[in-house]
Design a protein around this motif. Structure first.
Motif, PDB file in Angstrom:
ATOM      1  N   PHE A   8       0.830  -1.216   0.000  1.00 57.89           N
ATOM      2  CA  PHE A   8       0.000   0.000   0.000  1.00 57.89           C
ATOM      3  C   PHE A   8       0.864   1.266   0.000  1.00 57.89           C
ATOM      4  CE2 PHE A   8      -2.366  -3.387   1.988  1.00 57.89           C
ATOM      5  CZ  PHE A   8      -3.475  -3.421   1.167  1.00 57.89           C
ATOM      6  N   GLU A   9       2.151   1.057  -0.078  1.00 56.26           N
ATOM      7  CA  GLU A   9       3.078   2.184  -0.019  1.00 56.26           C
ATOM      8  C   GLU A   9       4.054   2.112  -1.182  1.00 56.26           C
ATOM      9  OE1 GLU A   9       3.106   2.237   4.872  1.00 56.26           O
ATOM     10  OE2 GLU A   9       4.903   1.720   3.753  1.00 56.26           O
ATOM     11  N   THR A  10       4.816   3.172  -1.350  1.00 54.52           N
ATOM     12  CA  THR A  10       5.838   3.167  -2.376  1.00 54.52           C
ATOM     13  C   THR A  10       6.829   2.036  -2.138  1.00 54.52           C
ATOM     14  OG1 THR A  10       7.715   4.365  -3.293  1.00 54.52           O
ATOM     15  CG2 THR A  10       7.134   4.882  -1.028  1.00 54.52           C
ATOM     16  N   ALA A  11       7.375   1.513  -3.226  1.00 56.58           N
ATOM     17  CA  ALA A  11       8.353   0.442  -3.101  1.00 56.58           C
ATOM     18  C   ALA A  11       9.749   0.955  -2.756  1.00 56.58           C
ATOM     19  CB  ALA A  11       8.406  -0.344  -4.414  1.00 56.58           C
ATOM     20  N   ARG A  12       9.909   2.281  -2.745  1.00 55.14           N
ATOM     21  CA  ARG A  12      11.228   2.816  -2.377  1.00 55.14           C
ATOM     22  C   ARG A  12      11.588   2.355  -0.965  1.00 55.14           C
ATOM     23  NH1 ARG A  12      13.377   9.166  -2.532  1.00 55.14           N
ATOM     24  NH2 ARG A  12      15.259   8.813  -1.287  1.00 55.14           N
ATOM     25  N   LYS A  13      12.755   1.800  -0.815  1.00 58.26           N
ATOM     26  CA  LYS A  13      13.199   1.325   0.488  1.00 58.26           C
ATOM     27  C   LYS A  13      14.164   2.360   1.075  1.00 58.26           C
ATOM     28  CE  LYS A  13      11.674  -3.086   0.725  1.00 58.26           C
ATOM     29  NZ  LYS A  13      10.839  -3.615   1.806  1.00 58.26           N
ATOM     30  N   GLU A  14      13.875   2.828   2.238  1.00 63.22           N
ATOM     31  CA  GLU A  14      14.788   3.735   2.945  1.00 63.22           C
ATOM     32  C   GLU A  14      14.865   3.291   4.391  1.00 63.22           C
ATOM     33  OE1 GLU A  14      16.834   6.032   2.290  1.00 63.22           O
ATOM     34  OE2 GLU A  14      16.329   6.778   0.284  1.00 63.22           O
ATOM     35  N   GLY A  17       8.460   5.118 -11.914  1.00 64.01           N
ATOM     36  CA  GLY A  17       9.015   5.231 -10.570  1.00 64.01           C
ATOM     37  C   GLY A  17       8.194   4.490  -9.542  1.00 64.01           C
ATOM     38  N   ARG A  18       8.361   4.881  -8.278  1.00 65.01           N
ATOM     39  CA  ARG A  18       7.745   4.171  -7.157  1.00 65.01           C
ATOM     40  C   ARG A  18       7.003   5.194  -6.315  1.00 65.01           C
ATOM     41  NH1 ARG A  18      13.640   2.590  -5.220  1.00 65.01           N
ATOM     42  NH2 ARG A  18      13.650   4.851  -5.452  1.00 65.01           N
ATOM     43  N   HIS A  19       5.738   4.981  -6.119  1.00 63.06           N
ATOM     44  CA  HIS A  19       4.960   5.987  -5.402  1.00 63.06           C
ATOM     45  C   HIS A  19       3.867   5.349  -4.563  1.00 63.06           C
ATOM     46  CE1 HIS A  19       7.022   9.182  -7.482  1.00 63.06           C
ATOM     47  NE2 HIS A  19       6.905   8.463  -8.583  1.00 63.06           N
ATOM     48  N   ASP A  20       3.473   6.047  -3.527  1.00 57.75           N
ATOM     49  CA  ASP A  20       2.366   5.602  -2.693  1.00 57.75           C
ATOM     50  C   ASP A  20       1.061   5.739  -3.465  1.00 57.75           C
ATOM     51  OD1 ASP A  20       4.423   6.917  -0.592  1.00 57.75           O
ATOM     52  OD2 ASP A  20       3.232   5.369   0.388  1.00 57.75           O
ATOM     53  N   PRO A  21       0.259   4.706  -3.483  1.00 65.76           N
ATOM     54  CA  PRO A  21      -1.048   4.860  -4.145  1.00 65.76           C
ATOM     55  C   PRO A  21      -2.035   5.694  -3.325  1.00 65.76           C
ATOM     56  CG  PRO A  21      -0.792   2.644  -3.267  1.00 65.76           C
ATOM     57  CD  PRO A  21       0.524   3.320  -3.067  1.00 65.76           C
ATOM     58  N   CYS A  22      -1.750   5.867  -2.044  1.00 66.33           N
ATOM     59  CA  CYS A  22      -2.643   6.657  -1.181  1.00 66.33           C
ATOM     60  C   CYS A  22      -1.774   7.370  -0.143  1.00 66.33           C
ATOM     61  CB  CYS A  22      -3.668   5.746  -0.498  1.00 66.33           C
ATOM     62  SG  CYS A  22      -4.765   6.632   0.647  1.00 66.33           S
ATOM     63  N   VAL A  23      -1.458   8.627  -0.381  1.00 65.51           N
ATOM     64  CA  VAL A  23      -0.517   9.325   0.508  1.00 65.51           C
ATOM     65  C   VAL A  23      -1.087   9.594   1.893  1.00 65.51           C
ATOM     66  CG1 VAL A  23       0.923  10.467  -1.205  1.00 65.51           C
ATOM     67  CG2 VAL A  23      -1.223  11.544  -0.490  1.00 65.51           C
ATOM     68  N   ALA A  24      -2.384   9.472   2.028  1.00 65.71           N
ATOM     69  CA  ALA A  24      -2.982   9.738   3.339  1.00 65.71           C
ATOM     70  C   ALA A  24      -2.446   8.791   4.409  1.00 65.71           C
ATOM     71  CB  ALA A  24      -4.502   9.625   3.247  1.00 65.71           C
ATOM     72  N   ILE A  25      -2.098   7.577   4.006  1.00 67.00           N
ATOM     73  CA  ILE A  25      -1.710   6.562   5.002  1.00 67.00           C
ATOM     74  C   ILE A  25      -0.460   7.005   5.750  1.00 67.00           C
ATOM     75  CG2 ILE A  25      -0.922   4.181   5.292  1.00 67.00           C
ATOM     76  CD1 ILE A  25      -2.686   3.504   2.826  1.00 67.00           C
ATOM     77  N   ARG A  26       0.624   7.180   5.034  1.00 66.74           N
ATOM     78  CA  ARG A  26       1.830   7.640   5.715  1.00 66.74           C
ATOM     79  C   ARG A  26       1.666   9.095   6.150  1.00 66.74           C
ATOM     80  NH1 ARG A  26       7.021   7.188   3.500  1.00 66.74           N
ATOM     81  NH2 ARG A  26       6.310   7.451   1.356  1.00 66.74           N
ATOM     82  N   GLY A  27       0.803   9.816   5.435  1.00 61.87           N
ATOM     83  CA  GLY A  27       0.527  11.202   5.817  1.00 61.87           C
ATOM     84  C   GLY A  27      -0.085  11.338   7.200  1.00 61.87           C
ATOM     85  N   SER A  28      -0.802  10.317   7.626  1.00 64.40           N
ATOM     86  CA  SER A  28      -1.422  10.394   8.958  1.00 64.40           C
ATOM     87  C   SER A  28      -0.354  10.447  10.056  1.00 64.40           C
ATOM     88  CB  SER A  28      -2.365   9.202   9.173  1.00 64.40           C
ATOM     89  OG  SER A  28      -1.628   7.996   9.287  1.00 64.40           O
ATOM     90  N   VAL A  29       0.760   9.776   9.813  1.00 63.70           N
ATOM     91  CA  VAL A  29       1.860   9.813  10.786  1.00 63.70           C
ATOM     92  C   VAL A  29       2.447  11.231  10.849  1.00 63.70           C
ATOM     93  CG1 VAL A  29       4.098   8.834  11.408  1.00 63.70           C
ATOM     94  CG2 VAL A  29       2.373   7.398  10.275  1.00 63.70           C
ATOM     95  N   VAL A  30       2.548  11.835   9.702  1.00 59.61           N
ATOM     96  CA  VAL A  30       3.080  13.204   9.645  1.00 59.61           C
ATOM     97  C   VAL A  30       2.124  14.175  10.326  1.00 59.61           C
ATOM     98  CG1 VAL A  30       3.896  15.029   8.120  1.00 59.61           C
ATOM     99  CG2 VAL A  30       4.243  12.627   7.481  1.00 59.61           C
ATOM    100  N   THR A  41      -2.630  10.845  -4.586  1.00 58.46           N
ATOM    101  CA  THR A  41      -1.236  11.036  -5.000  1.00 58.46           C
ATOM    102  C   THR A  41      -1.174  11.565  -6.433  1.00 58.46           C
ATOM    103  OG1 THR A  41      -0.933   8.934  -3.853  1.00 58.46           O
ATOM    104  CG2 THR A  41       0.999   9.875  -4.964  1.00 58.46           C
ATOM    105  N   PRO A  42      -0.495  12.660  -6.668  1.00 53.63           N
ATOM    106  CA  PRO A  42      -0.410  13.144  -8.053  1.00 53.63           C
ATOM    107  C   PRO A  42       0.452  12.256  -8.948  1.00 53.63           C
ATOM    108  CG  PRO A  42       0.840  14.563  -6.547  1.00 53.63           C
ATOM    109  CD  PRO A  42       0.100  13.584  -5.697  1.00 53.63           C
ATOM    110  N   SER A  43       1.332  11.472  -8.337  1.00 57.29           N
ATOM    111  CA  SER A  43       2.173  10.580  -9.151  1.00 57.29           C
ATOM    112  C   SER A  43       1.377   9.366  -9.585  1.00 57.29           C
ATOM    113  CB  SER A  43       3.387  10.126  -8.335  1.00 57.29           C
ATOM    114  OG  SER A  43       4.222  11.207  -8.037  1.00 57.29           O
TER     115      SER A  43
END
Lengths: 357, 357, 357, 357
Positions: free
Chosen positions: D53-59, D315-328, D292-294
């Motif tokens: 449910f999130e971007t595949a970018r690993k950090e 590229g790699r993007h979150d399909p729903c930015v609200a999820i991780r956005g809630s933490v922010v 997500t605009p991407s």
């Protein structure tokens, strides 16, 4: 509270013996070329350990840019710079851990915060000024674009005052002396004090050339007011003069007024500032540094538990902080002018319309 | 840009010959008793026209509170105070309308703004300092609650320096002289200059007693830095010293360090501030005022069209601005301390928990 | 804490039933023509007592400029404006003096400050917004110079939503209704509630046209962030939307993205802001006002001594605060845009060099 | 402009694909224990790449503290934290280098700054929010000391709204869903959109419990105003509600007012804030994120040279930015409350005297 400036601003962090010092510079106009070599060369001027007139602590003071620069150019986003501490490891601080060094911030930090990082003064160490110099280098790069230049040097050591101000000479002098005829005497008084485990005060003179007319925001962000804060906020500074400063007190108005002719002011007693705003003349600052409080003679002090002790400091310290302090003063001057340059845009409607048309 | 302070802050407005001057004071703790008579008495100290050593302009400087006080007590909302100009009407400004008075802000305001209110200097007139004194009175009312006191006076006129500082005496002196043995000579040099249509400089000394330890926010809102800005921002100030100031430059570290004993510091060269934070000792400031730029001798200047003219000012002016300036300096000191007092709350977690438990 | 804006900024003071309200506007570019009639006309839009849809309190809301304007033109110094309260005298507040009105700030002010000016809500009264409108008028005068325009009106009352937005029509409507076809129903629901001693909520829509591309300062002074603060800070506002706002939640990215062509954006779901910066499209805000908390039905509340009482408010109040609130929202939008306009100058080095060459 | 907060403040730096992100937190009360594991655990909640449910970018988002902490305790000096980017190396940006991605800040940054770091959005990337979460963790550590707690979760995805808010459940949910009965449907709509190379919007709800009464500084640093700015300033947020928010528009005053009894408010339509000040009830925020605009469908856009192109993002993007956005959003709420907590000290004279006695 660790930030300075309103439009071109910076925030510093870091302690003398922590992992790193650093600064985040905000408000840098996008498109400005960021010359890293220049930034490093500015830091090298302030770097400790270059001669017997400075602390023996060796620090590379190698700056690393973490953000805000892309392909060598500022992007308009914050420029973060970090300087890792490399020579802070093995010290033993047991002798200062529980006592307050006279003349230092130990006493006041402890009372304000209830805790202090005693390693080399922690945040209150003059080592923090490396971050100011890195930020100041960026301010200078900006100001070069509109022709503003900075000069500085040492105009007095202890009682030995310069008779003339040769800023070109100062660049070559190991103590940044402005007067070659006084340099040896000035060096002498420093070494004499150092050999007695003592220290001396000194005066730095800073000159800003070609600042545009109109910089400074009356009435509570005046150019002279903010320069005074910038200078007085440097470690060990106890007095700031602008233009003729203290000497103007003993003049009559008829002597002190700078009369005006078509081709400019007839004199510059005012030091380039009238009503808190630059008038196009050289801006002249004198910055007075007290003698380094770190001396190696026995002194009275107290412990954290408020018990009297006689105390002898050990370590490595500048016998005359004014010398490296002059580099910091010049950097702070640049940071103030850069901020004022950007703030001044928008002072009148003609400028606003020209910008947006 | 017309505001000062971060938590206890104030904003001033008004011109020398406009309708009114005023100030909005923000951050005043609710519940503080607002003694209007005290505010007026502070303004009366600064009021012009009290003697031959001051400008002949008569102003009642009667303050009116418009907001923020209810049933004699601060409500925590902004306290606005207005002083109507009563003696600004009938002047003829044709002789200064188009020329820049030497030593004044006329030149710089015109270049910055493209327009200037030429009536008596407009906003750049020292008349604005009445608003600072009104705000400072509220700061003093707050600081009294925690025992902080302020003293000031004139420690030098032209070359005639006080040998001692008697702040009680100064309150009675028409020129706020700190040394009764020098007062007559100081008066003499003022009148001598005045009679020659000239002016003299002077020095005010301000002392802050009983400030709590811990005031000041390192590293860029230091107590000494902000006091320097506050003082240098007063009209005609050209130098600021803290503690021994310039004299500390010529001391050795072993002389200048204030050693510490269980019962306090053994000396106070530092002027009550270490590392930008108050240490509980008296905070001592010396504020250097240039001679009044308004003199009545012929001077060189230029017109707005950049043409040379010889110019003689007319009007009413203080022959020594330091005298009334000392009242302003004391007020600004109070405003800085009030701000630092409130800002310091929250410096450590013990204080935060005590406050909210 | 009673100031807003960083470069074009203002500070308000005054209570509902004190001597006067006022505002000091700082950062106004010198040379701007200050049209007093325009300022008054803006205040007249917000003025109470114009119809049965508003409070019956009559106030002239006559503005007086005290400073900062000379010969009809801004001088670059603070513009202070005062509005004297004329209709605040004879009220009897005994019924609200010791109780906390539900939905009002009485409870929180009392707990924060330990004191409160109970006369008509004191500082927390919506009467303070007159000062915002006066300041906003000056912002509009500035923005006209670069072509920016503002429109607003009521897009919903209670559940009755506008189907179209006719900003020209709204100017004529006594309730600033945007949709003439819904206006009567909207008026009806207001009067129905009023007659039952109740109140209704509503929604204001504000549109900003022709804002230059590039306004807004990422990442913590974004245009949308600051607009949100400006709107949410208006009394009774409980929600703010930008562009499609809440509706964008239910769109897919492929629907919500505004695709771009050579001649502009193909849609404006974003409401004129991308990444916190204006993109040249209309900036669209929806501002949601709760129903007026002042109602005349009996309610539960407590006294200052925390005793239960049943309480009925008396007095004069707007049955729908959104109506006059829409004028305030438009003013706050202008104040934000003016600030951003000036802050944006200096964003890139080309602009800086152009300004100073 | 990259700083937030007035007393407890922070400054962030760094770009999506630069060397590092970071934050300097200022105003942290000395003596606060800094639990690095807690900071890391907060960052782990926001970390990308944890599920489909999130971007595949690993950090790794591994935080390193550079300053301000000594022996595990805050010293009162700035706490700098750095997160090095580890997965930013090898990308090819040629396809976005010269075009403006619809729905992104590319267009506006380019026009404002004349240059942009096109690598992954540079500074405008949501990756910067990692720095906010690190700072927010310190705010939470402070607020724990006075008992304040934070909760958050996803209350809506696309059109699928939660019927109840179970904050304990949300902690376990991979999409931070607040309603277990809606979670599967919410996951379904995300994956459906993702599979179509599209994206969805969503809503985060944040609740602040046990905030002291009295937080918030009227009238221009109100608690609700600043929370609105904090939320609207998060990437992709288009609407903010407090308490009943938009729904309160459709209530009558008699329904919406929270009546008061000796033991507290009878309801909480206001969402814990009256007159911009906390009233002791739960503070409730709803934060609306656009999709997500991407997205990976072909879209219309233009090049830097203003030429039409049809463009497909890779590229790699979150399909729903609200999820991780809630933490922010929860982190930003903590940062606002921490600032208000410290600012509130000094609101009344009783508190000042208690602190300094």
């Amino acid at each position: 509270m660790n930030s300075f400036g309103r439009k071109f601003s910076f925030t510093t962090f870091g302690e003398s013996h922590g992992k790193a010092l650093g600064v985040v510079v905000d408000g840098v106009p996008a498109g400005l070329k960021i010359d890293e070599d220049f930034i490093q060369s500015e830091l090298d001027k302030r770097k400790p350990g270059k001669s017997e007139f400075e602390t023996a602590r060796k620090e590379a003071d190698k700056v690393e840019i973490l953000s805000g620069v892309f392909e060598g150019v500022a992007t308009g986003t914050p420029i973060a710079m970090v300087i890792y501490n490399t020579n802070q490891k093995s010290r033993d601080y047991s002798n200062i851990k529980d006592v307050f060094r006279p003349g230092h911030a130990d006493f006041t930090y402890f009372h304000k915060y209830g805790i202090r990082d005693y390693r080399g003064g922690g945040r209150s160490s003059a080592r923090e000024t490396a971050a100011r110099v890195a930020a100041g280098a960026i301010a200078k790069l900006l100001l070069r674009e509109v022709g503003v230049e900075f000069m500085s040097g040492i105009s007095q050591v202890h009682t030995i005052a310069s008779q003339k101000l040769d800023f070109e000479y100062a660049k070559q002098s190991i103590i940044y002396a402005l007067d070659p005829t006084q340099e040896e005497a000035q060096k002498g008084v420093i070494l004499e004090a150092k050999n007695r485990h003592d220290s001396v005060g000194g005066v730095a003179t800073v000159v800003i050339k070609n600042a545009p007319i109109g910089l400074g925001e009356p009435l509570y962000y005046k150019l002279d007011g903010v320069l005074a804060e910038a200078m007085m906020g440097i470690n060990a500074v106890k007095a700031v003069e602008i233009g003729d400063g203290i000497a103007s007190t003993t003049l009559y108005g008829s002597q002190n007024n700078d009369q005006i002719r078509e081709d400019g002011f007839e004199s510059n007693h005012a030091g380039g500032i009238l009503g808190g705003i630059s008038n196009g003349e050289d801006i002249v600052l004198k910055v007075h540094f007290k003698p380094t409080p770190s001396i190696f003679q026995e002194q009275h002090t107290i412990t954290k538990e408020n018990e009297n002790v006689d105390f002898s400091l050990k370590g490595r310290h500048d016998p005359c902080v004014a010398i490296r302090g002059s580099v910091v003063a010049e950097s702070m001057a640049a940071l103030v002018i850069a901020d004022m340059l950007l703030l001044n845009m928008g002072s009148n409607i003609a400028g606003v319309k020209k910008y947006y048309e």
